[in-house]
Design an enzyme around this catalytic site. Sequence first.
Site, mmCIF file in Angstrom:
data_model
loop_
_atom_site.group_PDB
_atom_site.id
_atom_site.type_symbol
_atom_site.label_atom_id
_atom_site.label_comp_id
_atom_site.label_asym_id
_atom_site.label_seq_id
_atom_site.Cartn_x
_atom_site.Cartn_y
_atom_site.Cartn_z
ATOM 1 N N CYS A 128 24.596 -60.157 20.358
ATOM 2 C CA CYS A 128 25.799 -60.378 19.602
ATOM 3 C C CYS A 128 25.742 -61.705 18.836
ATOM 4 O O CYS A 128 26.800 -61.959 18.121
ATOM 5 C CB CYS A 128 27.032 -60.581 20.719
ATOM 6 S SG CYS A 128 26.911 -59.132 21.805
ATOM 7 N N HIS A 278 33.203 -63.838 18.112
ATOM 8 C CA HIS A 278 32.596 -62.291 18.272
ATOM 9 C C HIS A 278 33.638 -61.536 19.128
ATOM 10 O O HIS A 278 34.368 -61.950 19.897
ATOM 11 C CB HIS A 278 31.501 -62.897 19.296
ATOM 12 C CG HIS A 278 30.741 -61.658 19.933
ATOM 13 N ND1 HIS A 278 30.433 -60.289 19.299
ATOM 14 C CD2 HIS A 278 30.408 -61.192 21.030
ATOM 15 C CE1 HIS A 278 29.936 -59.470 19.908
ATOM 16 N NE2 HIS A 278 29.970 -59.956 21.295
ATOM 17 N N ASN A 308 33.176 -53.564 21.253
ATOM 18 C CA ASN A 308 32.009 -54.584 20.983
ATOM 19 C C ASN A 308 31.136 -53.975 20.294
ATOM 20 O O ASN A 308 30.106 -53.054 20.906
ATOM 21 C CB ASN A 308 31.573 -55.226 22.363
ATOM 22 C CG ASN A 308 30.583 -56.167 21.984
ATOM 23 O OD1 ASN A 308 29.974 -56.616 20.820
ATOM 24 N ND2 ASN A 308 30.059 -56.870 22.975
HETATM 25 N N1 COA Z 1 36.765 -49.237 35.442
HETATM 26 C C1 COA Z 1 37.576 -49.493 36.562
HETATM 27 N N2 COA Z 1 37.069 -50.200 37.454
HETATM 28 C C2 COA Z 1 36.144 -51.096 37.215
HETATM 29 C C3 COA Z 1 35.304 -50.902 35.701
HETATM 30 C C4 COA Z 1 35.939 -49.982 34.926
HETATM 31 N N3 COA Z 1 35.263 -49.668 33.822
HETATM 32 N N4 COA Z 1 34.405 -51.954 35.877
HETATM 33 C C5 COA Z 1 34.200 -52.293 36.878
HETATM 34 N N5 COA Z 1 35.442 -51.961 37.838
HETATM 35 C C6 COA Z 1 35.825 -52.422 39.007
HETATM 36 C C7 COA Z 1 34.447 -53.093 39.972
HETATM 37 O O1 COA Z 1 33.658 -52.141 40.317
HETATM 38 C C8 COA Z 1 35.279 -54.137 40.703
HETATM 39 O O2 COA Z 1 35.888 -53.013 41.857
HETATM 40 P P1 COA Z 1 35.598 -53.380 43.420
HETATM 41 O O3 COA Z 1 36.717 -54.682 43.514
HETATM 42 O O4 COA Z 1 36.212 -52.357 44.408
HETATM 43 O O5 COA Z 1 34.502 -54.196 43.629
HETATM 44 C C9 COA Z 1 36.740 -54.311 40.100
HETATM 45 O O6 COA Z 1 36.725 -53.199 38.984
HETATM 46 C C10 COA Z 1 36.750 -55.625 39.405
HETATM 47 O O7 COA Z 1 35.542 -55.887 38.723
HETATM 48 P P2 COA Z 1 35.262 -57.115 38.190
HETATM 49 O O8 COA Z 1 33.622 -57.127 37.757
HETATM 50 O O9 COA Z 1 35.435 -58.236 39.083
HETATM 51 O O10 COA Z 1 36.290 -57.303 36.968
HETATM 52 P P3 COA Z 1 36.161 -58.137 35.939
HETATM 53 O O11 COA Z 1 37.543 -58.672 35.860
HETATM 54 O O12 COA Z 1 35.039 -59.472 35.744
HETATM 55 O O13 COA Z 1 36.115 -57.401 34.478
HETATM 56 C C11 COA Z 1 34.293 -57.267 32.833
HETATM 57 C C12 COA Z 1 34.599 -56.847 34.286
HETATM 58 C C13 COA Z 1 33.131 -56.406 32.492
HETATM 59 C C14 COA Z 1 35.426 -56.598 32.099
HETATM 60 C C15 COA Z 1 34.269 -58.626 32.561
HETATM 61 O O14 COA Z 1 33.530 -59.214 33.582
HETATM 62 C C16 COA Z 1 33.745 -59.008 31.304
HETATM 63 O O15 COA Z 1 34.371 -58.783 30.303
HETATM 64 N N6 COA Z 1 32.685 -59.661 31.199
HETATM 65 C C17 COA Z 1 31.978 -60.276 29.755
HETATM 66 C C18 COA Z 1 31.352 -58.760 29.267
HETATM 67 C C19 COA Z 1 30.846 -59.100 27.854
HETATM 68 O O16 COA Z 1 31.764 -59.796 27.173
HETATM 69 N N7 COA Z 1 29.583 -58.562 27.663
HETATM 70 C C20 COA Z 1 29.201 -58.761 26.398
HETATM 71 C C21 COA Z 1 28.833 -60.178 25.981
HETATM 72 S S1 COA Z 1 28.467 -60.286 24.497
#
Ligand code: COA
Length: 351
Positions: A128, A278, A308
């Site tokens: 990215c 980004h 993304n």
């Molecule tokens: N749909 C539904 N539920 C989902 C899910 C989806 N697509 N993805 C994860 N979950 C669930 C998890 O399993 C978890 O369930 P649990 O509480 O029963 O264990 C719950 O949702 C919360 O998950 P969590 O990982 O705590 O969510 P979050 O608020 O951290 O959001 C992301 C997850 C991936 C959206 C977030 O961490 C994120 O955006 N991180 C950065 C990713 C990124 O930018 N990557 C590219 C970088 S260049």
Amino acid sequence: MIRTQILGLGSYVPDRVVTNSELPFLNDRHERQETQQSETNDEWIAKRTGIRERRYVPNDGSVATSDLALQAAKRAIADANLEPGEIDCIILGTLSPDIHFPGTAVFLQKKLGIADRNCACFDIRQQCSAFVYGLQMADAFIKTGMYKRVLLVGAELHSHSLDYSTRGRDVMVLFGDGAGAVVLGPQETDDPRAGVMYTAAHADGNGAMDLYLKIFDIAKAPYVDYDARDREQNQAKYPQMDGKRVFLNAVRGMVMSTQAALAKTGLSWDDIAWFVPHQANLRINEKVVEVAKIPADKVLNTIQFYGNTTAATVPLTIDYWRQQGKVKRGDRILASVFGSGFTWGAAIFTF
Ligand code: COA
């Protein structure tokens, strides 16, 4: 003095729109099924990421990353009023190369019809952050006189390497296909603020395994030891991510690099027309804007409808908002990026 100028800009996204509501019904070939294939939904995706839809290429094998790059490149070259044959260097950023080697830039060169020209081809692997890393390279090449017309492209085909089951939902919902490109060249000027004014690129390899895609493990023989069709053992062919660690590091990296860009150039937000972060997660960008005290009306996003697109996000976002009439020639832009590696950085340039 010689400064690097953006001569042209172009972008491309495939036609197929995949909404958050359709996504849970897709199988591993991203074909829509009658029954739900993964436990996710529009509400969760929109609330946690800001994404509502993304674009996918057809799954019939007719489109590769270099094809997406080609469309964006052609538009950028035309926007610069140049012919492909005038390009003497291609820098292509992608994490979804056409094949393992050679790099995708040479496939793009061939598709541009300039394979027989004296044109250097670089692939860069900064995910990215590739646009800022590539801009820094292009700027150095142009200022030293090494190359005169540099085509910098970010292109990604994510839709074929996502796990469309509940196991992969955290990553799968984030990514889309697309490409963005700029053509850069030298400009003789006394204005120290002209063109590409500032670039900074950073990395911290401690984060390498917080967001990665293995596919193969070259230390081992055979370097692929799983059945790619067997869901129980094929996790290595899908991206793996510690979302929370990526989120926190992304906010920190983008805030720090944005603040450093202003401090090192002596510019303030009054001197900047647009902030182009980004596009990984709208919540990341909102946090960066809040912490770095960035005027909200200067922020450009496209994640809501493109997701993304990794290396493509910055030129794709600038081009989208140019087409909407917001971004104009001569506007000064501060772009800030963060990606797998970890890698991050920022750049200030006039468009
Ligand atoms: N749909 C539904 N539920 C989902 C899910 C989806 N697509 N993805 C994860 N979950 C669930 C998890 O399993 C978890 O369930 P649990 O509480 O029963 O264990 C719950 O949702 C919360 O998950 P969590 O990982 O705590 O969510 P979050 O608020 O951290 O959001 C992301 C997850 C991936 C959206 C977030 O961490 C994120 O955006 N991180 C950065 C990713 C990124 O930018 N990557 C590219 C970088 S260049």
